[in-house]
Design an enzyme around this catalytic site. Structure first.
Site, PDB file in Angstrom:
ATOM      1  N   LYS A   1       0.929  -1.308  -0.097  1.00 44.60           N
ATOM      2  CA  LYS A   1      -0.168   0.046  -0.003  1.00 44.60           C
ATOM      3  C   LYS A   1       0.721   1.333  -0.064  1.00 44.60           C
ATOM      4  CE  LYS A   1      -1.997  -1.375   3.631  1.00 44.60           C
ATOM      5  NZ  LYS A   1      -1.450  -2.668   3.796  1.00 44.60           N
ATOM      6  N   THR A   2       1.946   1.202   0.934  1.00 44.42           N
ATOM      7  CA  THR A   2       2.709   2.448   0.919  1.00 44.42           C
ATOM      8  C   THR A   2       3.766   2.556  -0.329  1.00 44.42           C
ATOM      9  OG1 THR A   2       2.990   2.002   3.351  1.00 44.42           O
ATOM     10  CG2 THR A   2       4.482   3.487   2.475  1.00 44.42           C
TER      11      THR A   2
ATOM     12  N   ASP B   1      -1.674   6.940   5.959  1.00 45.05           N
ATOM     13  CA  ASP B   1      -1.605   5.597   6.247  1.00 45.05           C
ATOM     14  C   ASP B   1      -2.511   5.549   7.281  1.00 45.05           C
ATOM     15  OD1 ASP B   1      -0.747   3.391   6.097  1.00 45.05           O
ATOM     16  OD2 ASP B   1       1.143   3.356   7.077  1.00 45.05           O
TER      17      ASP B   1
ATOM     18  N   THR C   1      -5.742  -1.230   6.774  1.00 47.62           N
ATOM     19  CA  THR C   1      -5.731  -2.934   6.739  1.00 47.62           C
ATOM     20  C   THR C   1      -7.225  -3.100   7.160  1.00 47.62           C
ATOM     21  OG1 THR C   1      -5.194  -2.431   8.938  1.00 47.62           O
ATOM     22  CG2 THR C   1      -3.710  -3.246   7.765  1.00 47.62           C
TER      23      THR C   1
ATOM     24  N   ARG D   1       7.015  -7.707   2.422  1.00 45.65           N
ATOM     25  CA  ARG D   1       7.667  -7.349   3.598  1.00 45.65           C
ATOM     26  C   ARG D   1       8.299  -8.448   4.343  1.00 45.65           C
ATOM     27  NH1 ARG D   1       4.494  -3.798   7.336  1.00 45.65           N
ATOM     28  NH2 ARG D   1       5.085  -2.015   5.658  1.00 45.65           N
TER      29      ARG D   1
HETATM   30  P1  ADP Z   1       2.092  -1.831   3.398  1.00 42.89           P
HETATM   31  O1  ADP Z   1       2.214  -0.471   3.419  1.00 42.89           O
HETATM   32  O2  ADP Z   1       1.106  -2.749   2.577  1.00 42.89           O
HETATM   33  O3  ADP Z   1       2.172  -2.046   4.944  1.00 42.89           O
HETATM   34  P2  ADP Z   1       4.697  -1.704   2.001  1.00 42.89           P
HETATM   35  O4  ADP Z   1       4.150  -0.854   0.705  1.00 42.89           O
HETATM   36  O5  ADP Z   1       5.204  -0.866   3.310  1.00 42.89           O
HETATM   37  O6  ADP Z   1       3.318  -2.477   2.609  1.00 42.89           O
HETATM   38  O7  ADP Z   1       5.600  -2.879   1.459  1.00 42.89           O
HETATM   39  C1  ADP Z   1       6.426  -3.154   2.337  1.00 42.89           C
HETATM   40  C2  ADP Z   1       7.586  -3.659   1.469  1.00 42.89           C
HETATM   41  O8  ADP Z   1       7.339  -4.781   0.710  1.00 42.89           O
HETATM   42  C3  ADP Z   1       8.247  -2.701   0.661  1.00 42.89           C
HETATM   43  O9  ADP Z   1       9.431  -1.887   1.147  1.00 42.89           O
HETATM   44  C4  ADP Z   1       8.683  -3.075  -0.731  1.00 42.89           C
HETATM   45  O10 ADP Z   1      10.093  -3.422  -0.525  1.00 42.89           O
HETATM   46  C5  ADP Z   1       8.017  -4.513  -0.693  1.00 42.89           C
HETATM   47  N1  ADP Z   1       6.988  -4.558  -1.750  1.00 42.89           N
HETATM   48  C6  ADP Z   1       5.687  -4.441  -1.328  1.00 42.89           C
HETATM   49  N2  ADP Z   1       5.087  -4.693  -2.754  1.00 42.89           N
HETATM   50  C7  ADP Z   1       5.644  -5.023  -3.587  1.00 42.89           C
HETATM   51  C8  ADP Z   1       5.587  -5.134  -4.761  1.00 42.89           C
HETATM   52  N3  ADP Z   1       4.755  -5.301  -5.592  1.00 42.89           N
HETATM   53  N4  ADP Z   1       6.823  -5.438  -5.572  1.00 42.89           N
HETATM   54  C9  ADP Z   1       7.992  -5.451  -4.726  1.00 42.89           C
HETATM   55  N5  ADP Z   1       8.064  -5.122  -3.753  1.00 42.89           N
HETATM   56  C10 ADP Z   1       7.114  -4.960  -2.782  1.00 42.89           C
END
Ligand code: ADP
Length: 342
Positions: free
Chosen positions: A66-67, A111, A160, A219
């Site tokens: 998401k981030t 977020d 989430t 992650r």
């Molecule tokens: P969320 O915001 O959903 O908790 P993040 O965007 O922070 O998740 O993702 C966590 C880590 O996973 C990121 O730092 C990135 O390195 C990796 N990641 C997430 N999605 C992808 C993707 N589609 N392709 C490659 N790496 C990803």
């Protein structure tokens, strides 16, 4: 009092690690093809028309990107990004500087948007719809309303818990995207790319082993890779073979399904204390000394997806597959044995 969630409060060095591995552009992201196709269309259309992009909401379990999307989208548009977090905005006045300082077409990323207080949500409605902020200053007969015009901006929300957002807020997002878990081949590709960025010598079969044990979550895959890299540097001359990866993951208590001690502890608690369920999440959380949110947001989604757990109207129930995985006799087995020896 339940303890603070273990996984959500990442230490600062953790944040740096994930920031370094995060894809910079949408084209560098792995998986989520249908989401990416739709986003490319709205981004392209906004760029061609020279307009601000419609508001976007991402939902899904933690660590699925998401981030990452929220960081890539403004880069595609060539506009600034301002980041805020739901729990950090406690009152409407905390939101004002974010909104009033936004440049034309900029992206504001919030977020954990489901954790915004109701009063703040209400200010967001007019900001999102009419790019206007009506602020009431003072109270009683001294109260007066100030109307501020805002630049046209894009709000990207991440949550989430889409279900916890009020309907009026949810409806103001033009695009709503759910991020699902990653396939084994997608996750293997993410592990390979991260290993390259980190200069880790990683065998192909070790990459897929790490991916297989990463709960379908990028992650977690990156975290597992980091541990395996440390293990290899310390114990195996820095080369990650399949055996090295397996030994490292076993030492960290990560089993063949990718479950860690907390995941297994959750299933074992239901079995031991609640005779397999149904059990309410609050009761399980109290027994484990964890917050219910940690269980619902971070532990349960993958257990549900792996069919180790089911959610029923009366509470959580572990499945026969969970008993088998934990090598514990299931109630059905014990009944059979009792009948056999009666
Ligand atoms: P969320 O915001 O959903 O908790 P993040 O965007 O922070 O998740 O993702 C966590 C880590 O996973 C990121 O730092 C990135 O390195 C990796 N990641 C997430 N999605 C992808 C993707 N589609 N392709 C490659 N790496 C990803």
């Amino acid at each position: 009092m339940p303890r603070e969630p273990i996984l959500s409060a990442a230490p600062p060095q953790d944040e740096d690690f994930h920031r370094d591995l995060r894809p910079q552009r949408i084209v560098d992201m792995v998986g989520q093809r249908d989401v990416i196709e739709r986003l490319n269309i709205v981004v392209d259309a906004a760029r061609k028309r020279g307009e601000s992009l419609g508001h976007i909401l991402f939902d899904g379990p933690p660590g699925l990107g998401k981030t990452t999307f929220a960081n890539c989208i403004p880069r595609e548009l060539g506009v600034p990004l301002v980041t805020a977090s739901g729990p950090g905005i406690k009152a409407p006045k905390d939101l004002i500087p974010y909104l009033t300082n936004l440049e034309e077409h900029a992206v504001l990323f919030i977020d954990e948007i489901h954790r915004l207080p109701k009063a703040v949500e209400e200010y967001l409605y007019s900001a999102m719809e009419d790019f206007r902020l009506d602020i009431v200053l003072g109270d009683g007969i001294n109260a007066r309303t100030i109307n501020l015009r805002l630049k046209r901006f894009t709000l990207i929300g991440a949550t989430t818990r889409a279900g916890m957002l009020s309907a009026p807020l949810r409806d103001r997002f033009a695009t709503r995207e759910h991020l699902g878990f990653y396939s084994l081949s997608e996750l293997t590709e993410i592990v390979r790319r991260s290993a390259k960025k980190l200069n880790v010598k990683l065998h192909d079969d070790a990459a897929s082993e790490i991916a297989r044990r990463s709960r379908a979550t990028p992650r977690i895959a990156n975290n597992r890779l980091r541990w395996v890299r440390d293990f290899a540097d310390s114990q195996a001359g820095g080369i990650v073979t399949l055996d090295v990866a397996r030994a490292a993951l076993a030492m960290a208590g990560i089993d063949v399904l990718g479950l860690d001690k907390q995941d297994r502890g959750y299933l074992e608690t239901i079995i031991r204390v609640f005779t397999g369920g149904p059990a309410g999440v609050e009761a399980i959380a109290h027994t484990m000394n964890l917050s219910p949110d940690t269980l619902t947001d971070e532990v349960e989604p993958y257990l549900l997806r792996s069919e180790l757990l089911v959610r029923t109207p009366r509470g959580r129930v572990v499945t026969a597959k969970a008993y088998e995985h934990l090598q514990l006799p299931s109630p059905a087995d014990t009944d059979d044995q009792r009948r056999l020896f009666a």
